[in-house]
Scaffold this motif. Structure first.
Motif, PDB file in Angstrom:
ATOM      1  N   THR A 667      46.682  33.724  33.739  1.00  0.00           N
ATOM      2  CA  THR A 667      45.315  34.005  33.300  1.00  0.00           C
ATOM      3  C   THR A 667      45.004  35.482  33.489  1.00  0.00           C
ATOM      4  O   THR A 667      45.135  36.006  34.607  1.00  0.00           O
ATOM      5  N   GLU A 671      39.519  37.650  32.647  1.00  0.00           N
ATOM      6  CA  GLU A 671      39.109  36.300  32.255  1.00  0.00           C
ATOM      7  C   GLU A 671      38.822  35.435  33.473  1.00  0.00           C
ATOM      8  O   GLU A 671      37.902  34.613  33.462  1.00  0.00           O
ATOM      9  N   ALA A 672      39.594  35.632  34.548  1.00  0.00           N
ATOM     10  CA  ALA A 672      39.423  34.822  35.757  1.00  0.00           C
ATOM     11  C   ALA A 672      38.249  35.285  36.605  1.00  0.00           C
ATOM     12  O   ALA A 672      37.511  34.472  37.162  1.00  0.00           O
TER      13      ALA A 672
END
Length: 815
Positions: A667, A671-672
């Motif tokens: 990921t 985004e995380a």
């Protein structure tokens, strides 16, 4: 969305919990509603510890109440609202001398609100996952409902039978009296009338026998249902409550049981009414071999016995004793208020405010040497009523009880010469009341689950461990000597309980991989851990090998750190957490460059978290690197996602870069964690004073001998070729044989500071070992170099550092 707004959008069952939470006078719901935004924006935790902050917030609260009152007046709101606001302000004046008490109360209410939101969120997740109930439980409930319906139908039929029997007896009585009044002398006519009367009497006798037989069958059904309710459903609820006290997501709602108990009681009181009617009919008409005279006493005794058993079982503790700021229920502290709620499951409106509940302590205390005794202080007598429960249940809610140790309690003589610590000493709170209705009088008693009573907050962690162990394993709630012969726990039992701790605190429990890591830590490598057992001593008393703390202290420290500082990252699955260093390397070596994962430290007492990432050498060999773990002290200064965001490494080309690119497995970092980033960055960031801290960590390359010792001022210095790059929060890293270019630091250094290579800027750290010093200890170490923010014209100073010290810190302004 604000917490209060989220609460207002919950389903009715959770809104009921909110209503119950604010049902008292400790903190009015009106104040919470009208000042919601301001209340949620304050640091009540700090106010509870700092008198000056508490006083400031107290004054602002009163001002806000004045402002709200003015709004009501200007807006033409009702006189009642205006009156209530003035009354609330007057009520708060009692905290003038100790405003931190009010801060404690508000903090507790906000925490309870959060628990309700978490429970609602968990229920929603369960519904989305379409988790179905255990088929056996569903079948059992359906079976009870069917039998309840059948029982009510039989009672209605019995009521009709009694009316028919009364009509038959009236007919016989009328004809018998008529026969006697007429006094006919015609023998044939007299004989005929006697035949008619005998037929009526025979029919009456048959009806009485039929009714008594039917009553016996009805009581058979009542007894069967009573056994199911008391020995199965109630016992299962009590076990669910035990598990819920230690974090299990089990339902402890009593509404269904209350419905069944009330129905059963209504039916039994109806049977008593029928028996009384039979006695009345027998008083008017009786005869030789009258079945009522023969069978009624036995039936009466059976009904009263069943009803007594039902009523005694219907008196329960709905909410176990708990303190507002406690670690969990069942841990109480002397001279600190706690609450507890009892409930009577037979809901008759005529009993409202009619049954008085009294509280006492340790009626059956064990005869153990040194066993302490306590007095219950506060409002320890209260009537069961329907006003204190939004569901309309018959409850007595004790909210202001305290415990005080009896002076003669400790050191007394006892039969058992046992050695129990304060946190292993169990006590029970008792409740008693009297049921009196329709000539039926029954004394009722119930008791809490065993509580642990402490006198100092430092004992909470150990006390909570005792509560966990007891309620995980003990099926005898009155076993006060449980810890005198403490059973072992199987790994499946312990693993489930440990998962509940995270589930109840964060709504996300532990997965199988995380549990496997913990099992491996406790039992070593096993093909299966299902047969492994752990003792109470190993769980909470013996130190983990090579440490100075127990397994429980370590685990609870991590839980507290996650709850306080990492809850969102934990809930969204970003933290792998419980993973061994060996497993960590195995996972990362298979991934692309820049893949990293977040792992809990195994060597820090109160919880630590670190991150490791994989890089690749020019030859393609994977190299897993780690940083010193961050503690709750560090995370209190800067959020972990900001640490990850600003972390940088300076490679040989002197180009700073963040090596953390992909959260395991793949990921992208933004985004995380992007949703948690602050809007401002760089010099505008609110965390700039912490980001300015440049941490320099030096570790061996994995291609070298992993067990080479750290070098010191007495040992040989490693050559530059054995050094890893240094890592920091947005900072630079330097090789030991070079010094940073003058454009970075030198232009700002005073002439008396040397600009020569200095091995004191480097040290060796084994990448496979956790580093015990915290970030705060690191920065406070007097044997460190410190360069204070040179661009801000602050005084620059340089303190001596030991050659080979495992850390070197450089504090500089950010670019």
């Amino acid at each position: 969305m604000a917490q209060w707004e989220k609460l207002r959008q919950l389903e009715s069952v959770y809104l009921t919990q909110v209503d119950e939470l604010y049902d008292g006078d400790a903190f009015p719901m009106d104040v919470r509603h009208y000042l919601a935004h301001w209340i949620e924006g304050q640091d009540w935790d700090r106010a509870a510890r700092d008198h000056d902050v508490a006083m400031l917030l107290f004054q602002v609260l009163l001002e806000n109440l004045d402002i709200q009152h003015s709004r009501f007046v200007q807006g033409g709101e009702s006189f009642l609202l205006q009156h209530n606001i003035r009354r609330f302000k007057q009520s708060f004046q009692r905290y003038q001398e100790e405003p931190y008490n009010l801060a404690n109360i508000i903090q507790w209410f906000l925490a309870k609100e959060k628990e309700i939101l978490q429970n609602a969120e968990l229920a929603e997740q369960v519904q989305l996952l379409q988790v179905q109930q255990n088929p056996m439980e569903t079948d059992s409930q359906r079976n009870i409902e069917r039998k309840m319906t059948d029982l009510k139908n039989k009672v209605q039929c019995m009521e009709h039978t009694v009316k028919c029997l009364e009509e038959q007896q009236d007919e016989f009585d009328f004809k018998y009296q008529t026969h006697n009044m007429e006094g006919t002398t015609n023998e044939a006519e007299k004989t005929e009338q006697m035949k008619v009367l005998q037929a009526l009497l025979n029919r009456l006798d048959a009806s009485r026998k039929s009714m008594l037989s039917g009553m016996g069958v009805l009581l058979d059904g009542v007894e069967e249902l009573l056994c199911v309710l008391v020995r199965e459903e109630l016992v299962q609820w009590q076990r669910r409550q035990q598990k819920a006290c230690i974090g299990a997501p089990d339902s402890t709602c009593l509404d269904q049981l209350e419905k069944w108990f009330t129905t059963e009681a209504e039916c039994l009181f109806q049977v008593r009414k029928f028996l009384k009617k039979l006695e009345e009919l027998m008083g008017k008409v009786t005869y030789e071999h009258d079945p009522v005279k023969k069978q009624k006493p036995a039936l009466q005794k059976r009904v009263d016995s069943l009803l007594t058993s039902l009523l005694k079982s219907a008196f329960v503790v709905e909410t176990q004793p708990s303190m507002p700021q406690g670690k969990g229920p069942l841990v109480l502290r002397t001279n600190v208020q706690f609450s507890v709620k009892t409930r009577f499951l037979v809901k008759f409106p005529e009993l409202n405010h009619a049954m008085k509940v009294n509280v006492s302590m340790d009626r059956e205390a064990p005869l153990v040497k040194g066993y302490r005794r306590f007095n219950v202080l506060g409002t320890n007598s209260k009537a069961l009523n329907m006003a204190e429960s939004m569901s309309g249940g018959m409850v007595a809610d004790f909210r202001h009880l305290t415990l005080k140790e009896q002076k003669s309690g400790g050191g007394g003589k006892g039969i058992h010469d046992l050695s129990l610590s304060v946190t292993e000493e169990l006590h029970i709170i008792n409740f008693n009341t009297e049921f009196l209705l329709h000539d039926m009088s029954v004394s009722l008693e119930t008791s809490s689950l065993p509580v642990v009573i402490i006198s100092n907050s430092s004992q909470q962690q150990s006390a909570w461990a005792s509560i966990l162990w007891f309620n995980m394993l003990c099926l005898e709630p009155k076993n006060l000597l449980f810890f005198a012969n403490c059973p072992v726990a199987t790994w499946p039992q312990l693993g489930e309980m440990l998962s509940w701790q995270f589930l109840s605190s964060t709504t996300r429990g532990l997965d199988s991989n995380q549990l496997d890591m913990i099992a491996h830590k406790l039992f070593g490598k096993q093909q299966s851990y299902d047969a492994c057992n752990i003792s109470w001593t190993k769980f909470s008393k013996e130190n983990v090998p090579n440490t100075n703390f127990t397994f429980w202290v370590w685990f609870d420290g991590i839980l507290f750190m996650v709850k306080s500082h990492l809850e969102n990252l934990w809930k969204d699955g970003s933290i792998m957490g419980f993973v061994s260093k060996g497993k960590e390397k195995t996972l990362l070596k298979k991934k692309q460059r820049g893949t990293f994962l977040l792992r809990f430290s195994e060597s820090i007492r109160d919880g630590g978290i670190t991150f490791s990432w994989v890089d690749y050498s020019p030859t393609g060999e994977p190299d897993v690197r780690s940083v010193q773990p961050f503690t709750k002290v560090d995370l209190g200064q800067i959020p972990f996602h900001e640490i990850i965001r600003n972390f940088q490494i300076l490679e040989e080309e002197n180009v700073p870069e963040n090596p953390l690119l992909f959260l395991y497995p793949d990921t992208p970092k933004v985004e995380a964690f992007g949703k948690y980033y602050t809007k401002k960055s760089g010099a505008d960031s609110e965390y700039i004073k912490y980001i300015r801290t440049k941490l320099v960590f030096v570790s061996k390359e994995n291609t070298l001998e992993a067990k080479s010792p750290m070098y010191s001022d007495t040992g040989p210095e490693p050559s530059p070729s054995t050094m890893n790059p240094r890592y920091g929060l947005g900072g630079e890293a330097f090789e030991p044989s070079t010094f940073p270019p003058l454009g970075l630091i030198g232009d700002h250094l005073p002439p008396e500071l040397p600009l020569s290579p200095d091995p004191m800027f480097s040290a060796m750290v084994d990448p496979d070992e956790d580093l015990n010093p915290t970030l705060q200890e690191f920065l406070n170490d007097p044997n460190m170099y410190h360069c204070v923010d040179l661009l801000s014209d602050d005084t620059t100073f340089l303190e001596g550092a030991l050659p080979g010290h495992p850390f070197t810190a450089l504090l500089q302004p950010c670019e």
